[in-house]
Scaffold this motif. Structure first.
Motif, short mmCIF file in Angstrom:
data_model
loop_
_atom_site.label_atom_id
_atom_site.label_comp_id
_atom_site.label_asym_id
_atom_site.label_seq_id
_atom_site.Cartn_x
_atom_site.Cartn_y
_atom_site.Cartn_z
N GLY A 192 -20.23 5.12 -6.19
CA GLY A 192 -20.31 6.56 -6.01
C GLY A 192 -19.29 7.32 -6.82
N LEU A 193 -18.15 6.67 -7.13
CA LEU A 193 -17.09 7.31 -7.90
C LEU A 193 -16.27 6.21 -8.55
CD1 LEU A 193 -14.82 10.26 -6.96
CD2 LEU A 193 -13.73 8.08 -7.57
N SER A 194 -15.77 6.48 -9.75
CA SER A 194 -15.02 5.45 -10.47
C SER A 194 -13.99 6.09 -11.40
CB SER A 194 -15.97 4.57 -11.29
OG SER A 194 -15.27 3.78 -12.22
N LYS A 195 -12.85 5.44 -11.52
CA LYS A 195 -11.87 5.85 -12.54
C LYS A 195 -10.93 4.70 -12.85
CE LYS A 195 -10.37 8.50 -15.57
NZ LYS A 195 -10.29 7.26 -16.37
N THR A 196 -10.73 4.47 -14.13
CA THR A 196 -9.79 3.45 -14.59
C THR A 196 -8.53 4.13 -15.11
OG1 THR A 196 -10.66 3.49 -16.86
CG2 THR A 196 -11.69 1.95 -15.30
N GLY A 197 -7.49 3.33 -15.30
CA GLY A 197 -6.26 3.86 -15.88
C GLY A 197 -5.45 2.77 -16.52
N TYR A 198 -4.75 3.13 -17.61
CA TYR A 198 -3.83 2.16 -18.21
C TYR A 198 -2.78 2.86 -19.08
CZ TYR A 198 -1.71 -1.27 -21.25
OH TYR A 198 -0.78 -2.02 -21.91
N ILE A 199 -1.55 2.57 -18.80
CA ILE A 199 -0.42 2.71 -19.71
C ILE A 199 0.47 1.51 -19.40
CG2 ILE A 199 -0.45 5.22 -20.00
CD1 ILE A 199 1.75 5.42 -17.89
N GLN A 200 1.39 1.21 -20.27
CA GLN A 200 2.21 0.01 -20.08
C GLN A 200 2.96 0.03 -18.76
OE1 GLN A 200 4.97 -0.71 -23.27
NE2 GLN A 200 5.60 -2.70 -22.50
N GLU A 201 3.47 1.19 -18.38
CA GLU A 201 4.26 1.29 -17.14
C GLU A 201 3.42 1.09 -15.90
OE1 GLU A 201 6.24 3.97 -20.23
OE2 GLU A 201 4.21 3.42 -19.62
N ALA A 202 2.15 1.41 -15.96
CA ALA A 202 1.27 1.34 -14.78
C ALA A 202 0.48 0.05 -14.70
CB ALA A 202 0.30 2.52 -14.79
N GLY A 203 0.37 -0.66 -15.82
CA GLY A 203 -0.55 -1.80 -15.84
C GLY A 203 -1.98 -1.26 -15.81
N SER A 217 0.81 -1.22 0.00
CA SER A 217 0.00 0.00 0.00
C SER A 217 0.84 1.27 0.00
CB SER A 217 -0.95 0.01 1.20
OG SER A 217 -0.22 -0.09 2.41
N ASP A 218 2.15 1.16 0.28
CA ASP A 218 3.03 2.33 0.25
C ASP A 218 3.91 2.35 -1.01
OD1 ASP A 218 2.16 3.37 2.71
OD2 ASP A 218 3.48 1.99 3.80
N ALA A 219 3.72 1.38 -1.91
CA ALA A 219 4.53 1.32 -3.12
C ALA A 219 4.16 2.48 -4.05
CB ALA A 219 4.31 -0.01 -3.84
N VAL A 220 5.16 3.20 -4.53
CA VAL A 220 4.94 4.35 -5.42
C VAL A 220 5.04 3.86 -6.86
CG1 VAL A 220 5.74 6.64 -6.08
CG2 VAL A 220 5.88 5.90 -3.69
N LEU A 221 3.91 3.97 -7.58
CA LEU A 221 3.79 3.40 -8.92
C LEU A 221 3.14 4.41 -9.87
CD1 LEU A 221 2.25 -0.02 -7.79
CD2 LEU A 221 4.63 0.36 -8.50
N PRO A 222 3.37 4.27 -11.18
CA PRO A 222 2.64 5.11 -12.14
C PRO A 222 1.14 4.86 -12.03
CG PRO A 222 4.50 4.02 -13.21
CD PRO A 222 4.35 3.39 -11.85
N ILE A 223 0.34 5.92 -12.21
CA ILE A 223 -1.10 5.79 -11.98
C ILE A 223 -1.94 6.00 -13.24
CG2 ILE A 223 -0.93 6.43 -9.57
CD1 ILE A 223 -1.90 9.23 -10.33
N ALA A 224 -1.29 6.32 -14.38
CA ALA A 224 -2.01 6.46 -15.64
C ALA A 224 -3.20 7.42 -15.50
CB ALA A 224 -2.44 5.09 -16.16
N SER A 225 -4.36 7.04 -16.02
CA SER A 225 -5.50 7.97 -16.07
C SER A 225 -6.22 8.17 -14.75
CB SER A 225 -6.50 7.51 -17.13
OG SER A 225 -5.99 7.76 -18.42
N ILE A 226 -5.78 7.51 -13.69
CA ILE A 226 -6.31 7.87 -12.37
C ILE A 226 -6.01 9.34 -12.12
CG2 ILE A 226 -6.33 7.28 -9.92
CD1 ILE A 226 -7.26 5.02 -11.77
N THR A 227 -4.96 9.84 -12.81
CA THR A 227 -4.59 11.24 -12.79
C THR A 227 -5.79 12.16 -13.01
OG1 THR A 227 -2.34 10.80 -13.57
CG2 THR A 227 -3.24 13.00 -14.03
N LYS A 228 -6.72 11.74 -13.85
CA LYS A 228 -7.82 12.62 -14.25
C LYS A 228 -8.74 12.99 -13.08
CE LYS A 228 -7.85 11.18 -19.13
NZ LYS A 228 -6.76 10.18 -19.17
N LEU A 229 -8.72 12.24 -12.01
CA LEU A 229 -9.47 12.66 -10.82
C LEU A 229 -8.89 13.96 -10.27
CD1 LEU A 229 -10.09 9.33 -8.84
CD2 LEU A 229 -11.76 10.68 -10.15
N MET A 230 -7.56 14.06 -10.22
CA MET A 230 -6.94 15.31 -9.76
C MET A 230 -7.15 16.42 -10.78
SD MET A 230 -5.37 16.95 -7.44
CE MET A 230 -4.65 15.77 -6.28
N THR A 231 -7.09 16.08 -12.06
CA THR A 231 -7.37 17.07 -13.11
C THR A 231 -8.75 17.69 -12.89
OG1 THR A 231 -5.98 15.93 -14.72
CG2 THR A 231 -7.68 17.38 -15.60
N ALA A 232 -9.73 16.85 -12.62
CA ALA A 232 -11.10 17.33 -12.43
C ALA A 232 -11.20 18.21 -11.19
CB ALA A 232 -12.04 16.14 -12.32
#
Length: 344
Positions: A279-290, A112-127
């Protein structure tokens, strides 16, 4: 007469070999008695063996049940979803965190503390940054060549010159993970994309995200990173925005693109399932993030945050979410059946 005795002897031997209990011929009394005794002995031995097996099975059964009850979730959970020896569900995502949003209790976690790429989960912060900025949602924004993906080469149905309102772009970014929409939102922010990314990182610090860093507004850049624990906090923060909840969980939207009306669907198929209350949902994918998935969903009448990161298979993240839900429902059923006093 000798021939007759010879026949009787042969038949008697056959009776012994095949276990006939009845006498063969009138003159075979002694032989028949031996055959009968041998057969009875065989039957008695078999019956005794069967009784021994039953007794051993009866003694073993209570020990097996007792061992199952010592597990965290016991038999009903095992029947609902594959579990490990502690009764915890076997998930295929390489890092995850499942948390009760009301109490903060962590129900499941791995790396749970592993720092990993997050792909389009980013868009929650964008919003969140777009909505915090207070820009007009009805203002039209034009898709330009600055919104083209030159990093991953992904395509889009938003052709150059497409004009959509900021609200439409926000909807498509959250629901369909439209990269050009997310790029246009960041680019049209006061000060441009550099100022927008800076605002994203400031917002991350404000809500306590110590492991999180953003480099763009889409998530295509693998330098956008976070941890499952941080993403749980980000989901909780994003869930306080009614428009993010609405747009991220809508199943589809029909949008006028030029002269055509095009259908855009949600990248998370679970939002269309009657078995889920999301109540809320977001997917994400790039090769580095899985493949990643974050959700705020109601399970057992409780709001639960589900963070699943770095899944290999196309459907693994969705299957993991289903496993979590079934595991929680089965565990709750088991607690009701057992009662607060312990095993039933």
């Amino acid at each position: 007469m000798k021939f007759h005795h010879l026949v009787i002897a042969v038949l008697s031997c056959a009776a012994l070999q095949f276990g006939f209990a009845e006498p063969v011929g009138a003159a075979s009394g002694a032989t028949s008695t031996k055959v009968s005794k041998a057969t009875k002995a065989t039957k008695t031995k078999k019956a005794s063996t069967r009784q021994t097996v039953r007794k051993r099975a009866a003694k073993a059964a209570p020990r097996k049940v007792s061992a199952q009850r010592s597990l965290a979730a016991a038999a009903p959970v095992a029947a609902a979803v594959e579990v490990d020896r502690l009764g915890l569900p076997l998930l295929r995502s390489s890092a995850f965190l499942i948390q009760n949003q009301n109490t903060g209790e962590v129900l499941l976690e791995k790396k749970s503390d592993a720092v990993l790429p997050i792909a389009s989960i980013t868009k929650l912060m964008t919003a969140m940054v777009v909505l915090d900025g207070g820009q007009s949602l009805s203002e039209e924004v034009v898709i330009t060549d600055e919104d083209l993906d030159t990093l991953k080469g992904t395509g889009s149905r938003l052709a150059l010159g497409t004009r959509l309102t900021r609200e439409q772009l926000l909807h498509l970014a959250l629901m369909s993970s439209e990269n050009r929409a997310a790029s246009a939102l960041g680019r049209s922010y006061p000060g441009g994309i550099a100022a927008f990314v800076n605002a994203m990182n400031i917002k991350a610090r404000m809500i306590g995200l110590a492991d999180t860093h953003f480099s763009d507004s889409t998530g295509l850049n693998p330098m956008n990173v976070s941890s499952p624990r941080d993403l749980a906090r980000m989901v909780s923060a994003a869930s306080t925005y009614p428009l993010i909840r609405q747009f991220s969980t809508s199943s589809e939207e029909h949008v006028q693109i030029g002269s055509r009306v095009q259908r855009f669907g949600n990248t998370n198929s679970l939002v269309r399932s009657p078995e889920w209350e999301i109540g809320l949902s977001k997917t994400g994918y790039i090769q580095e993030a899985g493949r990643c998935l974050v959700m705020q969903a109601w399970v057992n009448k409780q709001p639960v945050i589900i963070v699943l990161m770095d899944s290999d298979g196309r459907y693994t993240r969705t299957a993991d979410a289903v496993r979590v839900k079934k595991w929680m429902e089965a565990a709750a059923t088991q607690r009701v059946a057992v009662g607060p006093g312990g095993s039933s």
